[in-house]
Design an enzyme around this catalytic site. Sequence first.
Site, PDB file in Angstrom:
ATOM      1  N   ASP A  56      94.433  25.568   3.469  1.00  0.00           N
ATOM      2  CA  ASP A  56      93.065  26.097   3.457  1.00  0.00           C
ATOM      3  C   ASP A  56      92.945  27.368   4.284  1.00  0.00           C
ATOM      4  O   ASP A  56      92.288  28.321   3.863  1.00  0.00           O
ATOM      5  CB  ASP A  56      92.085  25.052   3.991  1.00  0.00           C
ATOM      6  N   HIS A 100      84.068  41.649  16.466  1.00  0.00           N
ATOM      7  CA  HIS A 100      83.030  41.621  15.442  1.00  0.00           C
ATOM      8  C   HIS A 100      83.105  40.312  14.684  1.00  0.00           C
ATOM      9  O   HIS A 100      83.970  39.473  14.972  1.00  0.00           O
ATOM     10  CB  HIS A 100      83.150  42.814  14.488  1.00  0.00           C
ATOM     11  N   ASP A 148      88.389  37.203   9.635  1.00  0.00           N
ATOM     12  CA  ASP A 148      89.755  37.473  10.110  1.00  0.00           C
ATOM     13  C   ASP A 148      89.785  37.801  11.599  1.00  0.00           C
ATOM     14  O   ASP A 148      90.859  38.068  12.152  1.00  0.00           O
ATOM     15  CB  ASP A 148      90.413  38.586   9.287  1.00  0.00           C
ATOM     16  N   ASP A 187      93.126  50.021  14.996  1.00  0.00           N
ATOM     17  CA  ASP A 187      93.056  49.530  13.621  1.00  0.00           C
ATOM     18  C   ASP A 187      93.926  50.377  12.687  1.00  0.00           C
ATOM     19  O   ASP A 187      93.819  51.603  12.662  1.00  0.00           O
ATOM     20  CB  ASP A 187      91.581  49.593  13.195  1.00  0.00           C
ATOM     21  N   ALA A 202      80.492  37.511   2.404  1.00  0.00           N
ATOM     22  CA  ALA A 202      79.293  36.828   2.895  1.00  0.00           C
ATOM     23  C   ALA A 202      78.782  37.402   4.209  1.00  0.00           C
ATOM     24  O   ALA A 202      77.677  37.073   4.632  1.00  0.00           O
ATOM     25  CB  ALA A 202      79.579  35.329   3.065  1.00  0.00           C
ATOM     26  N   HIS A 253      82.076  50.110  -3.931  1.00  0.00           N
ATOM     27  CA  HIS A 253      82.459  49.608  -2.608  1.00  0.00           C
ATOM     28  C   HIS A 253      83.161  50.716  -1.851  1.00  0.00           C
ATOM     29  O   HIS A 253      83.889  51.523  -2.441  1.00  0.00           O
ATOM     30  CB  HIS A 253      83.393  48.400  -2.712  1.00  0.00           C
ATOM     31  N   VAL A 254      82.930  50.762  -0.542  1.00  0.00           N
ATOM     32  CA  VAL A 254      83.693  51.651   0.330  1.00  0.00           C
ATOM     33  C   VAL A 254      84.275  50.819   1.469  1.00  0.00           C
ATOM     34  O   VAL A 254      83.739  49.775   1.834  1.00  0.00           O
ATOM     35  CB  VAL A 254      82.832  52.804   0.888  1.00  0.00           C
ATOM     36  N   SER A 255      85.364  51.299   2.011  1.00  0.00           N
ATOM     37  CA  SER A 255      86.077  50.550   3.038  1.00  0.00           C
ATOM     38  C   SER A 255      85.320  50.550   4.355  1.00  0.00           C
ATOM     39  O   SER A 255      84.529  51.448   4.653  1.00  0.00           O
ATOM     40  CB  SER A 255      87.467  51.160   3.235  1.00  0.00           C
ATOM     41  N   GLY A 256      85.592  49.553   5.169  1.00  0.00           N
ATOM     42  CA  GLY A 256      85.036  49.489   6.515  1.00  0.00           C
ATOM     43  C   GLY A 256      85.992  49.981   7.571  1.00  0.00           C
ATOM     44  O   GLY A 256      85.726  49.825   8.772  1.00  0.00           O
ATOM     45  N   HIS A 257      87.116  50.595   7.154  1.00  0.00           N
ATOM     46  CA  HIS A 257      88.167  50.975   8.104  1.00  0.00           C
ATOM     47  C   HIS A 257      88.399  52.485   8.107  1.00  0.00           C
ATOM     48  O   HIS A 257      88.260  53.158   7.087  1.00  0.00           O
ATOM     49  CB  HIS A 257      89.473  50.259   7.749  1.00  0.00           C
TER      50      HIS A 257
END
EC number: 3.1.-.-
Length: 561
Positions: free
Chosen positions: A59, A82, A86, A204, A241, A373-377
């Site tokens: 899982d 945050h 993950d 990151d 989510a 969509h665009v990346s968060g990084h």
Amino acid sequence: MAASRLQTPPKLRHGTLRVIPLGGLGDIGRNMAALEINGQLLLIDCGVLFPEDDHPGVDLILPGFDAIADRLDDVVGLVLTHGHEDHIGGVPYLLRQRSDIPIIGSRLTLALVAEKVKEHRLSGVQPRPVAEGDRVELGEFDLEFVAVNHSIPDGLAVFVRTAGGTVLHTGDFKMDQLPLDGRLTDLRALARLGEEGVDLLMIDSTNAEVPGFTTPEKDILPALQRVFATSKQRLIVTSFASHVHRVQQVLDTAVAYSRKVAYVGRSMVRNMNIARDLGYLKVPENTVIELRELDNYRPDQVVLVSTGSQGEPLSALARIANREHPAIQLEPGDTVLLASSLVPGNENAVYRVINGLTRLGARVVHRGNALVHVSGHASAGELLYVYNLLKPANVMPVHGESRHLIANADLAVSTGVPRDHTIIAEDGTVVDLKDHRAKAVGQIECDYIFVDGSTVGDISQSSLTDRRILGEEGFISVVAVVNLRSKKVLSGPDIHDRGFLEDPSIYEPVRERIAQALTDALEDGVDDTHRLQQVIRRQIGKWVSDTYRRRPMIIPVVVAV
């Protein structure tokens, strides 16, 4: 500089800061790091990795905090950068081992953790909310928090001051200059910390291979509006989510196109309610309805915001695609918008869902055919900017697969960081920082911890291998009864299989061969049932391999009378 394999690190000297990544290096997920100085430990993040196809029955996968299991009393705190899974998904499993570890994070992050704590029925948890600009002392560690922009509100970088040196851990971040919530990555604070001196930058790496700057969140609005404008029936938007910004865009666009919004999926409902209650999500009046109210509206009057952006088998979207959802039945002409990126390893699952939706007659809009969509990084241009701003003495890229870490290190070198001051680490690499110099000094075991239902940590790599063999190749059982005194085979061998060929007649050629091999072994004095079982395994294993080029699991049983 690559870490050496399974090298016992030296004893930690007083005044030296030790950094050990416990997850997130080589994977997209299960992010966690431990910092140690003068007998005290500080943990940063505790996330999960979601299983892939080669993890049957698993899982979740946790960071390797078993490596510090006997040191939990030395932990002075857990900092959470945050609220993504993950980075926080493993927190309840850590708190099972010691529930009173102080948990430091932003309001939204701690609210999301509180729900997990409630689900796991844990008590004695000690949340400690912080905000950008706050400074907190935890034993040997002096922490300062910096605002960073990401795809979830309230992200924080943490600057750690110790007697052994300073560490800046960015968490996940980007440098969107027009963020939807107006909260920028605080470049002035980063510049000030750069002037003070960053001895080790843990940064990151997810988008280190992507040139330029990450596209601003606002740029997807035209594509989102086009989807609304061209959808003549029901519209389903799926997202992470926790992606509050994306849901905010959907809410605002739904109002513009006179549609009501219903959340689908337990985690979506929970997270959006938390975000609304804390003021991070602005919900227009009379816009959100309950799922049970759908029948009160025509399909073209509603938009569903659903979980399942990564093709999770039990998610709402996957159940809709399989016609298994109790409340939502897709009709030809409906539109499904996947407003998310593909997490590496999830591609097959996502495309299975897309194919299922398409077969049902839906129009599926995703990142591959529209800017939804665009990346968060941070991409390479932003990472270069940070390196030039901070001028770190040493760099250890984190949060990414090996190719991302190496690309990030190359960016650091291009801005003047000496090659031997960049550390390409892996989970379990031990890095010591002393006198402004960071060096990899060893490697400890830092294995995956698998969660299977309520079972944690009892699943080994060998048992996963067995599961994969059973799933892919099937199994064959062979039962024989022998008399050790008379050295005869009394019964069998009886051969049965599941998931192989399941045709008993195919085994006639090998049945006599196994019986003869058992008889020969008995006459040669073999009187150990384990050794007789190995005789069976060799005989049928060679026959199956030669005849069918397959390697099913073989379960031999010898009963001695």
